[in-house]
Design a protein around this motif. Structure first.
Motif, PDB file in Angstrom:
ATOM      1  N   PHE A  74       0.906  -1.688  -0.373  1.00 43.92           N
ATOM      2  CA  PHE A  74      -0.044  -0.119   0.180  1.00 43.92           C
ATOM      3  C   PHE A  74       1.024   1.292   0.178  1.00 43.92           C
ATOM      4  N   ARG A  75       1.884   1.129  -0.145  1.00 46.32           N
ATOM      5  CA  ARG A  75       2.751   2.761  -0.645  1.00 46.32           C
ATOM      6  C   ARG A  75       2.279   3.413  -0.825  1.00 46.32           C
ATOM      7  N   ARG A  76       1.926   3.555  -2.622  1.00 46.87           N
ATOM      8  CA  ARG A  76       0.858   4.618  -2.512  1.00 46.87           C
ATOM      9  C   ARG A  76       0.070   5.208  -2.278  1.00 46.87           C
ATOM     10  N   GLU A  77      -0.572   4.208  -1.492  1.00 47.89           N
ATOM     11  CA  GLU A  77      -1.625   5.154  -0.464  1.00 47.89           C
ATOM     12  C   GLU A  77      -1.482   5.598   0.708  1.00 47.89           C
ATOM     13  N   ILE A  78       0.079   5.056   0.944  1.00 46.62           N
ATOM     14  CA  ILE A  78       0.763   5.368   2.372  1.00 46.62           C
ATOM     15  C   ILE A  78       0.774   7.481   1.605  1.00 46.62           C
ATOM     16  N   ARG A  79       1.349   7.084   0.898  1.00 47.61           N
ATOM     17  CA  ARG A  79       2.630   8.209   0.541  1.00 47.61           C
ATOM     18  C   ARG A  79       1.512   9.081  -0.151  1.00 47.61           C
ATOM     19  N   SER A  80       0.113   8.799  -0.707  1.00 44.88           N
ATOM     20  CA  SER A  80      -0.061   9.960  -1.395  1.00 44.88           C
ATOM     21  C   SER A  80      -1.660  10.545   0.315  1.00 44.88           C
ATOM     22  N   GLY A  81      -1.122   9.634   1.032  1.00 45.80           N
ATOM     23  CA  GLY A  81      -1.668  10.174   2.499  1.00 45.80           C
ATOM     24  C   GLY A  81      -3.469   9.579   1.957  1.00 45.80           C
ATOM     25  N   ALA A  82      -4.056   8.862   1.536  1.00 46.13           N
ATOM     26  CA  ALA A  82      -5.133   8.170   1.160  1.00 46.13           C
ATOM     27  C   ALA A  82      -5.229   6.970   1.978  1.00 46.13           C
ATOM     28  N   MET A  83      -4.222   6.491   2.670  1.00 44.91           N
ATOM     29  CA  MET A  83      -4.320   6.012   3.612  1.00 44.91           C
ATOM     30  C   MET A  83      -3.458   5.535   5.418  1.00 44.91           C
ATOM     31  N   THR A  84      -3.793   5.176   5.784  1.00 48.93           N
ATOM     32  CA  THR A  84      -3.308   5.304   7.110  1.00 48.93           C
ATOM     33  C   THR A  84      -3.162   3.952   7.731  1.00 48.93           C
ATOM     34  N   PHE A  85      -2.592   3.104   8.074  1.00 51.67           N
ATOM     35  CA  PHE A  85      -1.989   2.183   8.985  1.00 51.67           C
ATOM     36  C   PHE A  85      -1.557   2.510  10.703  1.00 51.67           C
ATOM     37  N   THR A  86      -2.437   2.026  10.869  1.00 50.62           N
ATOM     38  CA  THR A  86      -2.250   1.472  12.618  1.00 50.62           C
ATOM     39  C   THR A  86      -1.965   0.015  12.856  1.00 50.62           C
ATOM     40  N   PHE A  87      -0.699  -0.863  12.943  1.00 48.86           N
ATOM     41  CA  PHE A  87      -0.473  -2.034  13.582  1.00 48.86           C
ATOM     42  C   PHE A  87      -1.557  -2.592  15.337  1.00 48.86           C
ATOM     43  N   ALA A  88      -2.280  -3.631  15.464  1.00 49.32           N
ATOM     44  CA  ALA A  88      -1.401  -4.447  16.512  1.00 49.32           C
ATOM     45  C   ALA A  88      -0.981  -5.321  16.146  1.00 49.32           C
ATOM     46  N   HIS A  89      -0.610  -6.667  17.444  1.00 49.69           N
ATOM     47  CA  HIS A  89      -0.041  -7.542  17.610  1.00 49.69           C
ATOM     48  C   HIS A  89      -1.258  -8.589  17.929  1.00 49.69           C
ATOM     49  N   SER A  90      -1.984  -7.646  18.566  1.00 48.60           N
ATOM     50  CA  SER A  90      -2.440  -9.152  19.839  1.00 48.60           C
ATOM     51  C   SER A  90      -4.226  -7.919  19.640  1.00 48.60           C
ATOM     52  N   ALA A  91      -5.046  -9.166  19.781  1.00 48.26           N
ATOM     53  CA  ALA A  91      -6.997  -8.636  20.064  1.00 48.26           C
ATOM     54  C   ALA A  91      -6.894  -7.161  21.126  1.00 48.26           C
ATOM     55  N   GLN A  92      -6.015  -7.718  21.889  1.00 47.58           N
ATOM     56  CA  GLN A  92      -5.660  -6.290  23.289  1.00 47.58           C
ATOM     57  C   GLN A  92      -5.304  -5.200  22.786  1.00 47.58           C
ATOM     58  N   GLU A  93      -4.158  -5.391  22.278  1.00 44.54           N
ATOM     59  CA  GLU A  93      -3.803  -4.131  21.782  1.00 44.54           C
ATOM     60  C   GLU A  93      -4.741  -3.413  20.619  1.00 44.54           C
ATOM     61  N   ALA A  94      -5.508  -4.336  19.859  1.00 44.09           N
ATOM     62  CA  ALA A  94      -6.077  -3.298  18.993  1.00 44.09           C
ATOM     63  C   ALA A  94      -7.586  -3.221  19.891  1.00 44.09           C
ATOM     64  N   LEU A  95      -7.846  -3.433  20.918  1.00 41.76           N
ATOM     65  CA  LEU A  95      -8.700  -3.045  21.469  1.00 41.76           C
ATOM     66  C   LEU A  95      -8.178  -1.974  22.806  1.00 41.76           C
ATOM     67  N   ASP A  96      -7.258  -1.524  23.231  1.00 42.34           N
ATOM     68  CA  ASP A  96      -6.729  -0.565  24.380  1.00 42.34           C
ATOM     69  C   ASP A  96      -6.642   0.537  22.443  1.00 42.34           C
ATOM     70  N   PHE A  97      -5.963   0.326  21.102  1.00 41.97           N
ATOM     71  CA  PHE A  97      -6.043   1.490  20.500  1.00 41.97           C
ATOM     72  C   PHE A  97      -7.673   2.071  20.616  1.00 41.97           C
ATOM     73  N   LEU A  98      -8.664   1.352  20.385  1.00 43.77           N
ATOM     74  CA  LEU A  98      -9.498   1.153  19.980  1.00 43.77           C
ATOM     75  C   LEU A  98     -10.109   3.161  21.417  1.00 43.77           C
ATOM     76  N   THR A  99      -9.826   2.251  22.553  1.00 42.13           N
ATOM     77  CA  THR A  99     -10.002   2.944  23.563  1.00 42.13           C
ATOM     78  C   THR A  99      -9.568   4.252  23.811  1.00 42.13           C
ATOM     79  N   ARG A 100      -8.701   4.323  22.990  1.00 40.80           N
ATOM     80  CA  ARG A 100      -7.706   5.647  23.105  1.00 40.80           C
ATOM     81  C   ARG A 100      -7.822   6.396  21.605  1.00 40.80           C
ATOM     82  N   GLU A 101      -8.291   5.688  20.880  1.00 42.12           N
ATOM     83  CA  GLU A 101      -8.046   6.302  20.032  1.00 42.12           C
ATOM     84  C   GLU A 101      -9.264   6.958  19.146  1.00 42.12           C
ATOM     85  N   GLY A 102     -10.936   6.108  19.650  1.00 44.39           N
ATOM     86  CA  GLY A 102     -12.824   5.624  18.625  1.00 44.39           C
ATOM     87  C   GLY A 102     -12.433   4.806  17.067  1.00 44.39           C
TER      88      GLY A 102
END
Length: 127
Positions: free
Chosen positions: A20-48
């Motif tokens: 997705f390098r083109r989409e990331i460079r253009s700003g069309a997409m941003t990615f966050t990576f969670a290496h566990s389900a708990q890490e994903a829940l923590d992200f959602l609690t913090r960021e919505g």
């Protein structure tokens, strides 16, 4: 479009950033990576969950992707819950049925076809 990728495999982040390098460079997409389900829940609690698409593996140590899906659906009733696409190495019918029954919007099997994934992301982002 903001994407949260939940997968315990260490090479997933590099793979997505390369595909997705083109989409990331253009700003069309941003990615966050969670290496566990708990890490994903923590992200959602913090960021919505505004303008967020979640791509989650099913088979992870600790909390599975299906359990994560159930928790997210319980957390977000209004406004509508974030879009979930379950990604798994187990492309069997029972996993598909369980993911869809639990509220997944779509289902993909590994190894990922990134052309198909990009098309599904575009389709879900437009709805």
């Amino acid at each position: 479009m903001n994407l949260l990728v939940v997968d315990d495999e260490p090479d997933v982040q590099a793979l997505f950033e390369q595909r997705f390098r083109r989409e990331i460079r253009s700003g069309a997409m941003t990615f966050t990576f969670a290496h566990s389900a708990q890490e994903a829940l923590d992200f959602l609690t913090r960021e919505g969950s505004n303008n967020l698409l979640i791509l989650s593996d099913i088979n992870m140590p600790g909390m599975s992707g299906l359990e994560l899906l159930k928790r997210i659906r319980a957390m977000y009733t209004l406004p509508p819950p974030p879009v979930i696409m379950m990604i798994t190495a187990y492309g069997d019918q029972p996993s598909y049925q369980q993911a869809m029954q639990d509220g997944a919007n779509d289902f993909l099997s590994k190894p990922l076809d990134f052309t198909e994934l990009k098309a599904k992301i575009a389709q879900l982002a437009g709805s």
